[in-house]
Design an enzyme around this catalytic site. Structure first.
Site, mmCIF file in Angstrom:
data_model
loop_
_atom_site.group_PDB
_atom_site.id
_atom_site.type_symbol
_atom_site.label_atom_id
_atom_site.label_comp_id
_atom_site.label_asym_id
_atom_site.label_seq_id
_atom_site.Cartn_x
_atom_site.Cartn_y
_atom_site.Cartn_z
ATOM 1 N N MET A 37 0.854 -1.191 0.000
ATOM 2 C CA MET A 37 0.000 0.000 0.000
ATOM 3 C C MET A 37 0.890 1.240 0.000
ATOM 4 O O MET A 37 1.707 1.414 0.914
ATOM 5 C CB MET A 37 -0.914 0.006 1.233
ATOM 6 C CG MET A 37 -1.976 -1.074 1.211
ATOM 7 S SD MET A 37 -2.914 -1.180 2.766
ATOM 8 C CE MET A 37 -1.727 -2.078 3.800
ATOM 9 N N THR A 38 0.753 2.082 -1.009
ATOM 10 C CA THR A 38 1.586 3.274 -1.135
ATOM 11 C C THR A 38 1.330 4.216 0.037
ATOM 12 O O THR A 38 0.191 4.576 0.325
ATOM 13 C CB THR A 38 1.289 3.994 -2.457
ATOM 14 O OG1 THR A 38 1.543 3.101 -3.535
ATOM 15 C CG2 THR A 38 2.179 5.228 -2.604
ATOM 16 N N ALA A 181 0.666 -5.128 -12.001
ATOM 17 C CA ALA A 181 -0.786 -4.961 -11.889
ATOM 18 C C ALA A 181 -1.186 -3.495 -11.990
ATOM 19 O O ALA A 181 -0.348 -2.602 -12.115
ATOM 20 C CB ALA A 181 -1.270 -5.538 -10.554
ATOM 21 N N TYR A 184 0.260 -0.207 -14.283
ATOM 22 C CA TYR A 184 1.623 0.323 -14.316
ATOM 23 C C TYR A 184 2.422 -0.370 -15.421
ATOM 24 O O TYR A 184 1.867 -1.142 -16.195
ATOM 25 C CB TYR A 184 2.254 0.199 -12.932
ATOM 26 C CG TYR A 184 1.477 0.978 -11.896
ATOM 27 C CD1 TYR A 184 1.363 2.365 -11.989
ATOM 28 C CD2 TYR A 184 0.813 0.333 -10.858
ATOM 29 C CE1 TYR A 184 0.622 3.091 -11.071
ATOM 30 C CE2 TYR A 184 0.065 1.058 -9.933
ATOM 31 C CZ TYR A 184 -0.026 2.430 -10.048
ATOM 32 O OH TYR A 184 -0.769 3.151 -9.153
ATOM 33 N N GLY A 312 -16.083 0.431 -3.999
ATOM 34 C CA GLY A 312 -17.403 -0.153 -4.186
ATOM 35 C C GLY A 312 -18.540 0.780 -3.832
ATOM 36 O O GLY A 312 -19.651 0.338 -3.603
ATOM 37 N N ARG A 342 -6.476 -2.799 3.520
ATOM 38 C CA ARG A 342 -7.005 -1.750 4.386
ATOM 39 C C ARG A 342 -7.253 -2.230 5.812
ATOM 40 O O ARG A 342 -7.056 -1.474 6.767
ATOM 41 C CB ARG A 342 -8.293 -1.199 3.767
ATOM 42 C CG ARG A 342 -8.067 -0.401 2.487
ATOM 43 C CD ARG A 342 -9.375 -0.095 1.790
ATOM 44 N NE ARG A 342 -9.993 -1.313 1.289
ATOM 45 C CZ ARG A 342 -11.301 -1.435 1.045
ATOM 46 N NH1 ARG A 342 -12.120 -0.421 1.308
ATOM 47 N NH2 ARG A 342 -11.788 -2.564 0.570
#
Length: 374
Positions: A37-38, A181, A184, A312, A342
């Site tokens: 996660m960036t 993915a 990129y 979503g 998350r």
């Protein structure tokens, strides 16, 4: 917050997800993976003690950590001076501190190696003068971003990934993940929406996978036969959630076979909803089909342990807080490892609290945690 581990008496015991697993020559304590996660908490591209502490807090609870995406040393790879880089003595020293901290906490960790390709912002740091590199000179939305990459450009990209992988090995990492993915660079070659080349790197599914396979082969050559090399891929792209690199199991096999032949150890299958079937006429998920056509270890991901599926907001809510569907797919053998994104961002001990039945103590995902290192 309520996380369900059973559904109407169906099998729901999470214990199988806490069994050990050997990924290549690396022993993992359980089947949970921290997803990349960036975070952008590395000023100048150098991860500091706060980054090391952030990963170390999660190390005792997951079998494997995949770091945030890190830029390889190709000048066109990045678009921020706060995203960590994987080159330069300062950044590599920072990463050595991360691996030391994670190992001291009993964890395993791999860096995700990253090149943005056409999604890079022209003129952005860390190398503002570098051109934007892409398969066909355009972004997914059709905007022209420069000239298509030539053979020398691709050779340089391959070499950059290989150097980064070797540096990861020297810095004490337990393997590497290649980011193929989400639209990129490596994925831009996989998808015909961004790859319209007429040479050996375009056209058929196998040709579109050629650059990824060349990167895998070069990485494998640089780190030797035993070092785990994961490859992350997806159907969806940022802003293009209906994109597909494969429209059938046969096309999926054509894309993945070159990566397998090149020496990849495992495949990280990024979906937004892990439970959805991948292709018409079958209940198998994308992770399940990946396992079926390659036989390799598979990491599944897609809104595990959170109340709202990823991106979503415009769709019907799904019972993502129930682990029963996840456990059913695991028992079917559709995947070997499962990544948490998350959920783990807000609750470092999420797997441990699930294992110990302390479900009411789990801190639910809070979007505000994206702006801090919890």
């Amino acid at each position: 917050m309520t996380i369900e581990t059973t559904t109407d008496g169906a099998a729901g015991d999470p214990a199988p997800l806490f069994t050990p697993y050997a990924l290549g020559g690396v022993d993992l304590s359980n089947r949970f993976v921290m997803a990349p996660m960036t975070r952008q908490f590395s000023p100048g591209g150098v991860p500091g003690q706060d980054v090391a502490d952030y990963y170390a807090r999660r190390a005792p609870h997951v079998g494997l950590i995949v770091t945030e995406g890190t830029y390889v040393d190709h000048a066109s790879a990045g678009s921020s001076d706060r995203v960590p880089r994987f080159y330069g003595k300062d950044a590599l020293a920072g990463w050595r501190a991360v691996t030391d901290a994670v190992h001291a906490a009993g964890g395993r960790i791999v860096p995700q190696l990253w090149h943005l390709g056409a999604t890079r912002t022209a003129g952005a740091p860390p190398h503002p003068d570098a051109p934007v590199l892409s398969p066909s000179g355009r972004r997914a939305d059709g905007a022209v971003v420069g000239e298509p990459a030539i053979a020398a450009d691709l050779d340089a990209v391959v070499a950059s990934f290989a150097r980064a992988a070797r540096d990861a090995q020297l810095a004490g990492f337990d393997g590497v993940e290649l980011h193929g993915a989400h639209g990129y660079l490596l994925d831009q070659f996989l998808w015909n929406g961004t790859n319209s080349r007429g040479d050996a790197h375009g056209g058929s599914p196998a040709n579109r996978a050629r650059l990824g396979a060349e990167v895998v082969a070069a990485v494998r050559d640089s780190v030797g036969p035993a070092f785990p090399v994961l490859f992350r891929f997806s159907q969806w792209k940022g802003g293009h959630f209906d994109a597909r690199i494969a429209d059938s199991p046969d096309e999926l096999e054509q894309i993945l076979a070159p990566l397998v032949d090149a020496g990849v150890s495992a495949l990280h299958v990024s979906t937004r909803r892990y439970w959805l079937p991948a292709f018409e006429g079958s209940s198998l998920t994308l992770a399940g089909w990946t396992k079926k056509v390659t036989g390799l270890p598979v990491v599944a991901i897609g809104s595990v342990g959170v109340a709202q599926a990823f991106r979503g907001e415009d769709e019907e809510p799904a019972p993502t807080l129930s682990l029963a569907p996840l456990l059913e797919l695991f028992e079917r053998g559709e995947f070997d490892l499962v990544a948490l994104g998350r959920a783990l961002l807000s609750e470092p001990a999420w797997p441990t609290k699930v294992r110990e039945g302390r479900l009411d103590e789990i801190r639910p995902y809070d979007k505000a945690d994206e702006g801090r290192l919890v």
